[in-house]
Design a protein around this motif. Sequence first.
Motif, PDB file in Angstrom:
ATOM      1  N   VAL A  35       0.833  -1.204   0.000  1.00  0.00           N
ATOM      2  CA  VAL A  35       0.000   0.000   0.000  1.00  0.00           C
ATOM      3  C   VAL A  35       0.866   1.251   0.000  1.00  0.00           C
ATOM      4  O   VAL A  35       0.559   2.246  -0.673  1.00  0.00           O
ATOM      5  N   SER A  36       1.987   1.209   0.731  1.00  0.00           N
ATOM      6  CA  SER A  36       2.850   2.393   0.857  1.00  0.00           C
ATOM      7  C   SER A  36       3.480   2.776  -0.466  1.00  0.00           C
ATOM      8  O   SER A  36       3.615   3.967  -0.776  1.00  0.00           O
ATOM      9  N   VAL A  37       3.890   1.804  -1.284  1.00  0.00           N
ATOM     10  CA  VAL A  37       4.608   2.131  -2.516  1.00  0.00           C
ATOM     11  C   VAL A  37       3.736   2.068  -3.763  1.00  0.00           C
ATOM     12  O   VAL A  37       4.062   2.707  -4.777  1.00  0.00           O
ATOM     13  N   LEU A  38       2.612   1.340  -3.725  1.00  0.00           N
ATOM     14  CA  LEU A  38       1.785   1.184  -4.922  1.00  0.00           C
ATOM     15  C   LEU A  38       0.333   1.603  -4.712  1.00  0.00           C
ATOM     16  O   LEU A  38      -0.487   1.500  -5.618  1.00  0.00           O
ATOM     17  N   GLY A  39      -0.004   2.054  -3.514  1.00  0.00           N
ATOM     18  CA  GLY A  39      -1.381   2.450  -3.234  1.00  0.00           C
ATOM     19  C   GLY A  39      -1.779   3.734  -3.935  1.00  0.00           C
ATOM     20  O   GLY A  39      -0.955   4.419  -4.564  1.00  0.00           O
ATOM     21  N   ARG A  40      -3.079   4.094  -3.825  1.00  0.00           N
ATOM     22  CA  ARG A  40      -3.596   5.267  -4.523  1.00  0.00           C
ATOM     23  C   ARG A  40      -2.928   6.563  -4.057  1.00  0.00           C
ATOM     24  O   ARG A  40      -2.793   7.518  -4.828  1.00  0.00           O
ATOM     25  N   LYS A  41      -2.503   6.610  -2.791  1.00  0.00           N
ATOM     26  CA  LYS A  41      -1.897   7.830  -2.265  1.00  0.00           C
ATOM     27  C   LYS A  41      -0.372   7.820  -2.329  1.00  0.00           C
ATOM     28  O   LYS A  41       0.291   8.728  -1.827  1.00  0.00           O
ATOM     29  N   GLU A  46       1.182   9.122  -7.960  1.00  0.00           N
ATOM     30  CA  GLU A  46       1.157  10.524  -8.383  1.00  0.00           C
ATOM     31  C   GLU A  46       1.866  10.689  -9.727  1.00  0.00           C
ATOM     32  O   GLU A  46       1.413  11.428 -10.598  1.00  0.00           O
ATOM     33  N   VAL A  47       2.993   9.988  -9.893  1.00  0.00           N
ATOM     34  CA  VAL A  47       3.707  10.048 -11.163  1.00  0.00           C
ATOM     35  C   VAL A  47       2.839   9.511 -12.282  1.00  0.00           C
ATOM     36  O   VAL A  47       2.754  10.111 -13.371  1.00  0.00           O
ATOM     37  N   GLN A  48       2.167   8.389 -12.053  1.00  0.00           N
ATOM     38  CA  GLN A  48       1.333   7.814 -13.100  1.00  0.00           C
ATOM     39  C   GLN A  48       0.205   8.767 -13.501  1.00  0.00           C
ATOM     40  O   GLN A  48      -0.128   8.890 -14.678  1.00  0.00           O
TER      41      GLN A  48
END
Length: 348
Positions: A35-41, A46-48
């Motif tokens: 969640v920390s590296v691939l989650g929505r937040k 943000e880059v995507q």
Amino acid sequence: MEPGDARRILEEERARGLDMIARADSLEDLEAAKVSVLGRKARFSEVQRSLGSFADGDRRELGAEANEVRASLGAALDDRRAELDRDAEAALLSGDGVDITLPGRRPRPGSLHPLTIVEQQMVEVFTRMGYRVAEGPEIEDEWHNFEALNIPPDHPARTLKDSLYVDVPGMLLRTETSAVQIRTMESQPPPVYVVVPGRVYRREAVDASHLSVFHQLECLAVDEGLSLADLKGTLEAFAHEMFGPDVRARITPDYFPFVEPGAQMAVSCFVCGGVGCRVCGNGWLEQGGAGMVHPTVLENCGYDAERYTGFAFGLGIERVAMVRHGVNDMRLFVEGDVRFLEQFEGVA
């Protein structure tokens, strides 16, 4: 966000994510790292989301880099999850190993219910005498359950306080298996020799000797020349066959609308031998009603009451089982206590 900033964030998130994944000591920690590296937040997300604001060339290059970072993090997550699963399985086996040298536990064998066993034994006694088995519906109409048996509309047994009626007008849960006797006589000419085992329903106060749902075995014999002596002899033969040659059987006068004369059949108490105790009260255990078939009942079924006579009796299967196996509380048969029921394994 500038393209250079996006490239820097992707590399930082790749390194941070791989480090968090590698340090995860449980599946919960691993999920938190995901969640920390691939989650929505996450910064990676943000880059995507910002890719659409870049020029075509930068967008293609950064999109490919983002896909490669996601793929590397996903592969690291899968590898670490597999490692944690293997570690958990190994810990489980080491902490709760199976000792194959211990004797196995045999599954407990099933058996017939004691009431089923006793019913089969009772039916066998009468089929050896030449009777056949008859069956009928448990939801019965008032004609077969009451009127044909000479029970008038004003009889107390027909009130809601004594019988269990269903939503269909004129239909109820049968109060005794005598209704099958009527159906049998309606379907064939005499002679008739049948036994009718089955479940019946009444509004009874449940105690050690009464249930609201219980089982009966009815016997009906209609032929030329049958008398009260035939009834008494049949009951005595049944009692000696089921309870042993030493048991005493008796019939005493009683009233039932569908027989005349009527009688009550009882056997000597298995606890006190007929002296009197807390189980029987007076030395005798009631088994059921009996008597000569009332002429009105024969005529209701189209039989010539001047030519044919008959006798009938109804035995409570629970009561017979209590005497046969020395059980002093009828409720034990229906409470489902395995400790009680397993005593009857192999009895049949």
